[in-house]
Write a protein that holds these residues in place. Structure first.
Motif, mmCIF file in Angstrom:
data_model
loop_
_atom_site.group_PDB
_atom_site.id
_atom_site.type_symbol
_atom_site.label_atom_id
_atom_site.label_comp_id
_atom_site.label_asym_id
_atom_site.label_seq_id
_atom_site.Cartn_x
_atom_site.Cartn_y
_atom_site.Cartn_z
ATOM 1 N N ASN A 89 15.165 18.408 -3.079
ATOM 2 C CA ASN A 89 13.797 18.822 -3.373
ATOM 3 C C ASN A 89 12.810 17.697 -3.038
ATOM 4 N N HIS A 90 13.199 16.470 -3.321
ATOM 5 C CA HIS A 90 12.362 15.311 -3.012
ATOM 6 C C HIS A 90 12.029 15.274 -1.518
ATOM 7 N N TRP A 91 13.025 15.465 -0.670
ATOM 8 C CA TRP A 91 12.794 15.421 0.773
ATOM 9 C C TRP A 91 11.918 16.579 1.232
ATOM 10 N N ARG A 92 12.120 17.773 0.663
ATOM 11 C CA ARG A 92 11.267 18.918 1.017
ATOM 12 C C ARG A 92 9.815 18.639 0.612
ATOM 13 N N GLU A 93 9.626 18.176 -0.622
ATOM 14 C CA GLU A 93 8.281 17.878 -1.123
ATOM 15 C C GLU A 93 7.614 16.776 -0.300
ATOM 16 N N GLY A 94 8.385 15.752 0.028
ATOM 17 C CA GLY A 94 7.830 14.646 0.802
ATOM 18 C C GLY A 94 7.313 15.102 2.148
ATOM 19 N N ALA A 95 8.105 15.900 2.845
ATOM 20 C CA ALA A 95 7.692 16.394 4.159
ATOM 21 C C ALA A 95 6.457 17.285 4.052
ATOM 22 N N THR A 133 4.118 17.327 1.325
ATOM 23 C CA THR A 133 2.940 16.937 0.542
ATOM 24 C C THR A 133 2.604 15.449 0.499
ATOM 25 N N TRP A 134 3.505 14.561 0.914
ATOM 26 C CA TRP A 134 3.144 13.129 0.832
ATOM 27 C C TRP A 134 2.457 12.719 2.118
ATOM 28 N N ARG A 157 0.820 -1.205 0.000
ATOM 29 C CA ARG A 157 0.000 0.000 0.000
ATOM 30 C C ARG A 157 0.862 1.267 0.000
ATOM 31 N N LEU A 158 1.883 1.292 0.860
ATOM 32 C CA LEU A 158 2.741 2.470 0.951
ATOM 33 C C LEU A 158 3.479 2.749 -0.349
ATOM 34 N N PHE A 159 4.004 1.707 -0.988
ATOM 35 C CA PHE A 159 4.767 1.948 -2.214
ATOM 36 C C PHE A 159 3.871 2.301 -3.390
ATOM 37 N N ALA A 160 2.622 1.841 -3.391
ATOM 38 C CA ALA A 160 1.667 2.295 -4.410
ATOM 39 C C ALA A 160 1.375 3.780 -4.208
ATOM 40 N N SER A 161 1.183 4.183 -2.955
ATOM 41 C CA SER A 161 0.956 5.590 -2.642
ATOM 42 C C SER A 161 2.170 6.430 -3.026
ATOM 43 N N HIS A 162 3.353 5.924 -2.716
ATOM 44 C CA HIS A 162 4.590 6.654 -3.019
ATOM 45 C C HIS A 162 4.763 6.849 -4.518
ATOM 46 N N ALA A 163 4.541 5.801 -5.289
ATOM 47 C CA ALA A 163 4.701 5.900 -6.750
ATOM 48 C C ALA A 163 3.731 6.929 -7.337
ATOM 49 N N ALA A 164 2.481 6.902 -6.882
ATOM 50 C CA ALA A 164 1.502 7.870 -7.384
ATOM 51 C C ALA A 164 1.917 9.293 -7.032
ATOM 52 N N TRP A 165 2.383 9.483 -5.810
ATOM 53 C CA TRP A 165 2.842 10.806 -5.384
ATOM 54 C C TRP A 165 4.060 11.254 -6.189
ATOM 55 N N MET A 166 5.017 10.362 -6.393
ATOM 56 C CA MET A 166 6.222 10.696 -7.165
ATOM 57 C C MET A 166 5.850 11.147 -8.577
ATOM 58 N N GLU A 167 4.943 10.415 -9.198
ATOM 59 C CA GLU A 167 4.550 10.732 -10.576
ATOM 60 C C GLU A 167 3.923 12.127 -10.664
ATOM 61 N N LYS A 168 3.147 12.494 -9.658
ATOM 62 C CA LYS A 168 2.472 13.797 -9.670
ATOM 63 C C LYS A 168 3.395 14.966 -9.348
ATOM 64 N N THR A 169 4.443 14.733 -8.566
ATOM 65 C CA THR A 169 5.171 15.866 -7.986
ATOM 66 C C THR A 169 6.600 16.066 -8.481
ATOM 67 N N HIS A 170 7.180 15.122 -9.186
ATOM 68 C CA HIS A 170 8.609 15.228 -9.483
ATOM 69 C C HIS A 170 8.871 15.645 -10.933
ATOM 70 N N PRO A 171 9.737 16.656 -11.109
ATOM 71 C CA PRO A 171 10.084 17.104 -12.463
ATOM 72 C C PRO A 171 10.824 16.013 -13.240
ATOM 73 N N ARG A 172 10.659 16.019 -14.538
ATOM 74 C CA ARG A 172 11.296 15.022 -15.401
ATOM 75 C C ARG A 172 12.511 15.586 -16.157
ATOM 76 N N ASP A 173 12.703 16.901 -16.039
ATOM 77 C CA ASP A 173 13.866 17.495 -16.706
ATOM 78 C C ASP A 173 14.399 18.651 -15.865
ATOM 79 N N GLY A 174 15.570 19.126 -16.236
ATOM 80 C CA GLY A 174 16.207 20.216 -15.510
ATOM 81 C C GLY A 174 17.024 19.734 -14.329
ATOM 82 N N GLU A 175 17.488 20.676 -13.553
ATOM 83 C CA GLU A 175 18.380 20.405 -12.423
ATOM 84 C C GLU A 175 17.754 19.481 -11.376
ATOM 85 N N LEU A 176 16.423 19.555 -11.213
ATOM 86 C CA LEU A 176 15.732 18.769 -10.184
ATOM 87 C C LEU A 176 15.170 17.449 -10.730
#
Length: 124
Positions: free
Chosen positions: A87-93, A95-96, A25-44
Motif C-alpha cells: 500500500n505504501h508503494w501504491r500511495e507513494g506513486a 500521492t507523494w 528536504r526530501l526526508f522532511a517531505s517524506h515524513a510529513a507525507w507518511m504522517e498524513k497518509t499511512h494507517p496506524r492500525d489494522g492490516e496496513l
C-alpha cells in the motif's frame, strides 16, 4: 509489541556533501507525507518509521574511525503485513509529490536497500 514476522524496508543512502541539503528536504517531505497518509492500525498499519542521519565512517564497524566526509541517511519502516508495504508503494506513486525528486537525487548517492524484509529477530 513483538516485531517478529512484521514486514520491513530499510534503505541506506551514502550521500556526497553537496547533496545533503536536498536529502534533508526530501526526508522532511517524506515524513510529513507518511504522517498524513499511512494507517496506524489494522492490516496496513505502519508500526515504525525512522530516518537517521549520521556520518559515514572510514571503518564502518569502528565508531572511533574518521568520517569520510559523506553523510548516511537510513530509512527504516515496519508494517504489520506485506500488504501495508505494498500500500505504501501504491500511495507513494499516486500521492507523494517528491517521489520523482527522490529517485533523481538517489542517482547521486550510493544506495543499499532491503525490500520486503521480514523481522526474524526482535525483542520488543
Amino acid at each position: 509489541m513483538s516485531t517478529l514476522g512484521k514486514t520491513q524496508i530499510t534503505i541506506v543512502w551514502i550521500v556526497p556533501p553537496e547533496y545533503v541539503s536536498e536529502g534533508d528536504r526530501l526526508f522532511a517531505s517524506h515524513a510529513a507525507w507518511m504522517e498524513k497518509t499511512h494507517p496506524r492500525d489494522g492490516e496496513l498499519a505502519l508500526l515504525r518509521y525512522n530516518i537517521i542521519k549520521a556520518p559515514e565512517l572510514e571503518k564502518p564497524l569502528d565508531p572511533t574511525s574518521a568520517p569520510t566526509g559523506n553523510t548516511m541517511f537510513v530509512l527504516d519502516e515496519m508494517y504489520e503485513t506485506q500488504a501495508g508495504l505494498d500500500n505504501h508503494w501504491r500511495e507513494g506513486a499516486a500521492t507523494w509529490e517528491d517521489l520523482g525528486a527522490l529517485a533523481e537525487w538517489s542517482n547521486n548517492c550510493n544506495v543499499i536497500s532491503a525490500h520486503n524484509g521480514v523481522a526474524v529477530q526482535g525483542l520488543w
